[in-house]
Design a protein around this motif. Structure first.
Motif, PDB file in Angstrom:
ATOM      1  N   LEU A 283       0.853  -1.181   0.000  1.00 33.47           N
ATOM      2  CA  LEU A 283       0.000   0.000   0.000  1.00 33.47           C
ATOM      3  C   LEU A 283       0.894   1.238   0.000  1.00 33.47           C
ATOM      4  CD1 LEU A 283      -3.019   0.879   0.158  1.00 33.47           C
ATOM      5  CD2 LEU A 283      -2.703   1.059   2.632  1.00 33.47           C
ATOM      6  N   LEU A 284       0.911   1.959  -1.113  1.00 34.96           N
ATOM      7  CA  LEU A 284       1.755   3.153  -1.213  1.00 34.96           C
ATOM      8  C   LEU A 284       1.273   4.240  -0.271  1.00 34.96           C
ATOM      9  CD1 LEU A 284       2.385   3.689  -5.038  1.00 34.96           C
ATOM     10  CD2 LEU A 284       4.053   3.038  -3.293  1.00 34.96           C
ATOM     11  N   TYR A 285      -0.019   4.479  -0.286  1.00 35.47           N
ATOM     12  CA  TYR A 285      -0.639   5.411   0.643  1.00 35.47           C
ATOM     13  C   TYR A 285      -2.126   5.101   0.709  1.00 35.47           C
ATOM     14  CZ  TYR A 285      -1.651   7.935  -3.750  1.00 35.47           C
ATOM     15  OH  TYR A 285      -2.048   8.268  -5.026  1.00 35.47           O
ATOM     16  N   ARG A 286      -2.747   5.533   1.771  1.00 35.25           N
ATOM     17  CA  ARG A 286      -4.181   5.328   1.936  1.00 35.25           C
ATOM     18  C   ARG A 286      -4.893   6.665   2.004  1.00 35.25           C
ATOM     19  NH1 ARG A 286      -2.226   2.933   6.473  1.00 35.25           N
ATOM     20  NH2 ARG A 286      -3.209   0.966   5.890  1.00 35.25           N
ATOM     21  N   SER A 287      -6.171   6.630   1.772  1.00 36.71           N
ATOM     22  CA  SER A 287      -6.984   7.834   1.856  1.00 36.71           C
ATOM     23  C   SER A 287      -6.815   8.474   3.228  1.00 36.71           C
ATOM     24  CB  SER A 287      -8.464   7.478   1.622  1.00 36.71           C
ATOM     25  OG  SER A 287      -9.290   8.590   1.803  1.00 36.71           O
ATOM     26  N   GLY A 288      -6.512   9.779   3.239  1.00 36.41           N
ATOM     27  CA  GLY A 288      -6.290  10.494   4.491  1.00 36.41           C
ATOM     28  C   GLY A 288      -4.834  10.753   4.796  1.00 36.41           C
ATOM     29  N   ASP A 289      -3.918  10.043   4.109  1.00 36.30           N
ATOM     30  CA  ASP A 289      -2.491  10.289   4.314  1.00 36.30           C
ATOM     31  C   ASP A 289      -2.096  11.650   3.732  1.00 36.30           C
ATOM     32  OD1 ASP A 289      -2.173   7.880   5.542  1.00 36.30           O
ATOM     33  OD2 ASP A 289      -1.163   6.885   3.870  1.00 36.30           O
ATOM     34  N   PRO A 290      -1.041  12.276   4.255  1.00 40.68           N
ATOM     35  CA  PRO A 290      -0.575  13.551   3.693  1.00 40.68           C
ATOM     36  C   PRO A 290      -0.119  13.370   2.249  1.00 40.68           C
ATOM     37  CG  PRO A 290       0.422  13.137   5.842  1.00 40.68           C
ATOM     38  CD  PRO A 290      -0.261  11.863   5.443  1.00 40.68           C
ATOM     39  N   ALA A 291      -0.388  14.371   1.421  1.00 39.15           N
ATOM     40  CA  ALA A 291       0.071  14.363   0.026  1.00 39.15           C
ATOM     41  C   ALA A 291       1.391  15.104  -0.043  1.00 39.15           C
ATOM     42  CB  ALA A 291      -0.972  15.015  -0.871  1.00 39.15           C
ATOM     43  N   THR A 292       2.480  14.375  -0.173  1.00 38.13           N
ATOM     44  CA  THR A 292       3.816  14.969  -0.116  1.00 38.13           C
ATOM     45  C   THR A 292       4.502  15.039  -1.471  1.00 38.13           C
ATOM     46  OG1 THR A 292       4.763  12.803   0.412  1.00 38.13           O
ATOM     47  CG2 THR A 292       4.148  14.219   2.260  1.00 38.13           C
ATOM     48  N   GLY A 293       3.875  14.524  -2.513  1.00 39.21           N
ATOM     49  CA  GLY A 293       4.474  14.542  -3.836  1.00 39.21           C
ATOM     50  C   GLY A 293       3.673  13.698  -4.798  1.00 39.21           C
ATOM     51  N   CYS A 294       4.226  13.472  -5.985  1.00 38.63           N
ATOM     52  CA  CYS A 294       3.541  12.646  -6.983  1.00 38.63           C
ATOM     53  C   CYS A 294       4.472  11.529  -7.442  1.00 38.63           C
ATOM     54  CB  CYS A 294       3.058  13.489  -8.157  1.00 38.63           C
ATOM     55  SG  CYS A 294       4.381  14.246  -9.136  1.00 38.63           S
ATOM     56  N   TYR A 295       3.944  10.628  -8.266  1.00 44.79           N
ATOM     57  CA  TYR A 295       4.663   9.427  -8.669  1.00 44.79           C
ATOM     58  C   TYR A 295       4.641   9.271 -10.181  1.00 44.79           C
ATOM     59  CZ  TYR A 295       4.006   7.978  -3.776  1.00 44.79           C
ATOM     60  OH  TYR A 295       4.000   7.913  -2.400  1.00 44.79           O
ATOM     61  N   ALA A 296       5.710   8.663 -10.692  1.00 47.49           N
ATOM     62  CA  ALA A 296       5.763   8.203 -12.076  1.00 47.49           C
ATOM     63  C   ALA A 296       6.067   6.706 -12.027  1.00 47.49           C
ATOM     64  CB  ALA A 296       6.837   8.942 -12.866  1.00 47.49           C
ATOM     65  N   LEU A 297       5.319   5.925 -12.789  1.00 43.74           N
ATOM     66  CA  LEU A 297       5.485   4.476 -12.762  1.00 43.74           C
ATOM     67  C   LEU A 297       6.399   4.040 -13.902  1.00 43.74           C
ATOM     68  CD1 LEU A 297       4.603   1.891 -11.307  1.00 43.74           C
ATOM     69  CD2 LEU A 297       2.665   1.751 -12.871  1.00 43.74           C
TER      70      LEU A 297
END
Length: 234
Positions: free
Chosen positions: A44-58
């Motif tokens: 689980l990379l992150y769950r709903s409610g976690d802080p948004a600290t950046g974005c991802y590229a796959l």
């Protein structure tokens, strides 16, 4: 980050539509702030409610973005594939993550801290335009999803989804692979797993597809495309 990994990140970012026209010096600086991560299936990379600290590229793999109700019911909003980005929009309004992000296959990702993205926005106008275009495309995709759920039946949704998996959609027969299991795909399409299986069987019995586990042969992509638009009957 090692020099080799930094170069890999720079190459990955440079091939993404959002970063393709960013000035080399700015891309080089962004890559130095990024993190290259290998993530195992079912993480689980992150769950709903976690802080948004950046974005991802796959770089490779598969990530599921979903919502989960208190009773455990899940709605899959998006399946993120290689060469795609996610979690960009949340960075800008300083709100927590609205969805869960689960890795469905062993994956490699590039994490881009929010501040590094903000610095790039301050220094590269081409990136500003590319980011706006990317977010605009995401909005159009969401509108198309709403239209599909509201106006298209299950067969039409499946026909459109199967055709979208082909590398070069056209009239010729094509072989595709379902990117996830039937439960996940059914949730993405807004139908039950049982309905998904039944409709696949119906399309197969009509000679439009041939299914072998997660491999699907699109025997008549043109008829599938017509069916997706509501212009043909299976």
């Amino acid at each position: 980050m090692s020099e080799s990994n930094a170069k890999l990140v720079e190459d990955v970012l440079g091939n993404l539509p959002m970063f393709r026209h960013v000035a080399p010096a700015h891309l080089h600086r962004l890559a130095r702030h990024a993190q290259l991560r290998r993530v195992a299936k079912d993480t689980l990379l992150y769950r709903s409610g976690d802080p948004a600290t950046g974005c991802y590229a796959l770089v490779y793999g598969l990530v599921k973005l979903s919502l989960r109700a208190p009773d455990g019911a899940e709605k899959v909003l998006r399946l993120v594939g290689a060469g795609e980005t996610f979690a960009e929009s949340v960075m800008f309004h300083e709100q927590p993550q609205p969805v869960n992000a689960l890795v469905l296959a062993d994956s490699q990702l590039v994490f881009l801290p929010a501040q590094a993205i903000f610095d790039l926005l301050d220094h590269d106008r081409t990136f500003v335009r590319a980011l706006l275009a990317s977010l605009s495309q995401r909005i159009h995709t969401l509108i198309a999803d709403i239209e599909s759920y509201s106006l298209a039946n299950g067969t039409q949704r499946i026909a459109a989804f199967l055709n979208s998996l082909a590398d070069a959609p056209g009239p010729e027969q094509a072989r595709v692979r379902l990117p996830a299991n039937k439960t996940v795909i059914a949730s993405r399409l807004g139908i039950t797993k049982e309905t998904f299986s039944r409709l696949l069987h119906e399309l197969s019995s009509q000679g439009l597809i041939e299914v072998c586990q997660r491999e699907v042969v699109l025997r008549d992509p043109q008829r599938l495309a017509d069916l997706a638009r509501g212009g043909a009957k299976a």
